[in-house]
Motif scaffolding. Structure first.
Motif, PDB file in Angstrom:
ATOM      1  N   PHE A  43       0.844  -1.193   0.000  1.00  0.00           N
ATOM      2  CA  PHE A  43       0.000   0.000   0.000  1.00  0.00           C
ATOM      3  C   PHE A  43       0.879   1.244   0.000  1.00  0.00           C
ATOM      4  CE2 PHE A  43      -3.050  -3.026   1.880  1.00  0.00           C
ATOM      5  CZ  PHE A  43      -4.119  -2.802   1.021  1.00  0.00           C
ATOM      6  N   ASP A  44       0.323   2.346  -0.453  1.00  0.00           N
ATOM      7  CA  ASP A  44       1.029   3.615  -0.499  1.00  0.00           C
ATOM      8  C   ASP A  44       1.487   4.031   0.902  1.00  0.00           C
ATOM      9  OD1 ASP A  44       1.678   6.180  -1.992  1.00  0.00           O
ATOM     10  OD2 ASP A  44       0.322   6.925  -0.420  1.00  0.00           O
ATOM     11  N   VAL A  45       2.715   4.533   1.011  1.00  0.00           N
ATOM     12  CA  VAL A  45       3.278   4.883   2.316  1.00  0.00           C
ATOM     13  C   VAL A  45       2.541   6.044   2.977  1.00  0.00           C
ATOM     14  CG1 VAL A  45       5.586   3.948   1.915  1.00  0.00           C
ATOM     15  CG2 VAL A  45       5.088   6.297   1.233  1.00  0.00           C
ATOM     16  N   VAL A  46       2.109   7.019   2.192  1.00  0.00           N
ATOM     17  CA  VAL A  46       1.382   8.157   2.760  1.00  0.00           C
ATOM     18  C   VAL A  46       0.018   7.698   3.274  1.00  0.00           C
ATOM     19  CG1 VAL A  46       0.384  10.425   2.282  1.00  0.00           C
ATOM     20  CG2 VAL A  46       2.619   9.829   1.332  1.00  0.00           C
ATOM     21  N   LEU A  47      -0.655   6.861   2.513  1.00  0.00           N
ATOM     22  CA  LEU A  47      -1.936   6.309   2.950  1.00  0.00           C
ATOM     23  C   LEU A  47      -1.772   5.557   4.269  1.00  0.00           C
ATOM     24  CD1 LEU A  47      -4.951   5.531   2.453  1.00  0.00           C
ATOM     25  CD2 LEU A  47      -4.071   3.533   1.242  1.00  0.00           C
ATOM     26  N   MET A  48      -0.775   4.713   4.344  1.00  0.00           N
ATOM     27  CA  MET A  48      -0.570   3.924   5.564  1.00  0.00           C
ATOM     28  C   MET A  48      -0.230   4.807   6.762  1.00  0.00           C
ATOM     29  SD  MET A  48      -1.418   0.952   4.768  1.00  0.00           S
ATOM     30  CE  MET A  48      -0.996   0.164   6.295  1.00  0.00           C
ATOM     31  N   SER A  49       0.545   5.858   6.548  1.00  0.00           N
ATOM     32  CA  SER A  49       0.877   6.750   7.671  1.00  0.00           C
ATOM     33  C   SER A  49      -0.369   7.497   8.147  1.00  0.00           C
ATOM     34  CB  SER A  49       1.991   7.718   7.299  1.00  0.00           C
ATOM     35  OG  SER A  49       1.569   8.625   6.324  1.00  0.00           O
ATOM     36  N   LYS A  50      -1.240   7.886   7.206  1.00  0.00           N
ATOM     37  CA  LYS A  50      -2.476   8.555   7.593  1.00  0.00           C
ATOM     38  C   LYS A  50      -3.407   7.599   8.349  1.00  0.00           C
ATOM     39  CE  LYS A  50      -4.176  11.683   4.644  1.00  0.00           C
ATOM     40  NZ  LYS A  50      -4.623  12.286   3.357  1.00  0.00           N
ATOM     41  N   ILE A  51      -3.395   6.340   7.973  1.00  0.00           N
ATOM     42  CA  ILE A  51      -4.186   5.344   8.708  1.00  0.00           C
ATOM     43  C   ILE A  51      -3.657   5.209  10.138  1.00  0.00           C
ATOM     44  CG2 ILE A  51      -4.734   2.873   8.865  1.00  0.00           C
ATOM     45  CD1 ILE A  51      -4.953   2.901   5.782  1.00  0.00           C
ATOM     46  N   LEU A  52      -2.351   5.216  10.300  1.00  0.00           N
ATOM     47  CA  LEU A  52      -1.779   5.150  11.651  1.00  0.00           C
ATOM     48  C   LEU A  52      -2.151   6.386  12.471  1.00  0.00           C
ATOM     49  CD1 LEU A  52       1.749   3.683  10.861  1.00  0.00           C
ATOM     50  CD2 LEU A  52      -0.153   2.528  11.993  1.00  0.00           C
ATOM     51  N   ILE A  53      -2.234   7.534  11.818  1.00  0.00           N
ATOM     52  CA  ILE A  53      -2.667   8.750  12.513  1.00  0.00           C
ATOM     53  C   ILE A  53      -4.111   8.596  12.986  1.00  0.00           C
ATOM     54  CG2 ILE A  53      -3.232  11.189  12.150  1.00  0.00           C
ATOM     55  CD1 ILE A  53      -0.660  11.243  10.341  1.00  0.00           C
ATOM     56  N   LEU A  54      -4.977   8.064  12.119  1.00  0.00           N
ATOM     57  CA  LEU A  54      -6.365   7.820  12.524  1.00  0.00           C
ATOM     58  C   LEU A  54      -6.440   6.875  13.721  1.00  0.00           C
ATOM     59  CD1 LEU A  54      -8.226   7.383   9.116  1.00  0.00           C
ATOM     60  CD2 LEU A  54      -8.433   9.285  10.728  1.00  0.00           C
ATOM     61  N   GLN A  55      -5.647   5.816  13.680  1.00  0.00           N
ATOM     62  CA  GLN A  55      -5.650   4.864  14.796  1.00  0.00           C
ATOM     63  C   GLN A  55      -5.255   5.545  16.095  1.00  0.00           C
ATOM     64  OE1 GLN A  55      -3.140   1.607  13.105  1.00  0.00           O
ATOM     65  NE2 GLN A  55      -4.840   0.332  13.810  1.00  0.00           N
ATOM     66  N   SER A  56      -4.259   6.393  16.013  1.00  0.00           N
ATOM     67  CA  SER A  56      -3.789   7.079  17.210  1.00  0.00           C
ATOM     68  C   SER A  56      -4.809   8.106  17.704  1.00  0.00           C
ATOM     69  CB  SER A  56      -2.453   7.759  16.905  1.00  0.00           C
ATOM     70  OG  SER A  56      -1.994   8.478  18.010  1.00  0.00           O
ATOM     71  N   LEU A  57      -5.354   8.906  16.802  1.00  0.00           N
ATOM     72  CA  LEU A  57      -6.314   9.942  17.195  1.00  0.00           C
ATOM     73  C   LEU A  57      -7.582   9.373  17.806  1.00  0.00           C
ATOM     74  CD1 LEU A  57      -6.148  12.422  14.170  1.00  0.00           C
ATOM     75  CD2 LEU A  57      -5.383  12.851  16.507  1.00  0.00           C
ATOM     76  N   TYR A  58      -8.051   8.256  17.268  1.00  0.00           N
ATOM     77  CA  TYR A  58      -9.329   7.693  17.692  1.00  0.00           C
ATOM     78  C   TYR A  58      -9.180   6.426  18.534  1.00  0.00           C
ATOM     79  CZ  TYR A  58     -11.364  11.131  14.601  1.00  0.00           C
ATOM     80  OH  TYR A  58     -11.726  12.317  14.015  1.00  0.00           O
ATOM     81  N   ASN A  59      -7.930   6.088  18.880  1.00  0.00           N
ATOM     82  CA  ASN A  59      -7.663   4.936  19.747  1.00  0.00           C
ATOM     83  C   ASN A  59      -8.344   3.670  19.222  1.00  0.00           C
ATOM     84  OD1 ASN A  59      -6.463   3.661  21.933  1.00  0.00           O
ATOM     85  ND2 ASN A  59      -8.243   4.005  23.253  1.00  0.00           N
ATOM     86  N   LEU A  60      -8.010   3.311  17.968  1.00  0.00           N
ATOM     87  CA  LEU A  60      -8.654   2.181  17.301  1.00  0.00           C
ATOM     88  C   LEU A  60      -7.682   1.027  17.092  1.00  0.00           C
ATOM     89  CD1 LEU A  60     -10.446   4.214  14.494  1.00  0.00           C
ATOM     90  CD2 LEU A  60     -11.514   3.224  16.520  1.00  0.00           C
ATOM     91  N   SER A  61      -8.199  -0.182  17.168  1.00  0.00           N
ATOM     92  CA  SER A  61      -7.423  -1.365  16.808  1.00  0.00           C
ATOM     93  C   SER A  61      -7.361  -1.444  15.279  1.00  0.00           C
ATOM     94  CB  SER A  61      -8.094  -2.626  17.358  1.00  0.00           C
ATOM     95  OG  SER A  61      -9.333  -2.845  16.686  1.00  0.00           O
TER      96      SER A  61
END
Length: 90
Positions: free
Chosen positions: A51-69
């Protein structure tokens, strides 16, 4: 009431913080460092491309912001327009 445009407009009216993040951050400036971090010699070209590196980093940001598994993140990306827009997914 259930029109996509109406729903997205309502999200904007309520002040979507993810939209604001996309407005103020140039995500592409992170691409060179992210690709350098992920650089890994592949044994072959078989299999799915990563997957695209920018997409994956943004997904990690979402996980952190919303405390998601991982599973909850995937479910929320499919379910929430604001997440899909943040990630530039159709």
């Amino acid at each position: 009431m259930f029109d996509l445009h109406t729903r997205v407009s309502k999200i904007d009216e309520n002040g979507d913080p993810l939209k604001r993040l996309n407005e103020v951050i140039d995500w592409e400036m992170f691409r060179p460092i992210l690709e350098k971090i992920r650089k890994k010699n592949r044994k072959s070209n078989a299999g799915r491309k990563p997957f695209d590196v920018v997409l994956m980093s943004k997904i990690l940001i979402l996980q952190s912001l919303y405390n998601l598994s991982d599973d909850a993140t995937e479910a929320q990306i499919v379910d929430r327009f604001s997440f899909m827009r943040f990630l530039n997914l159709a």
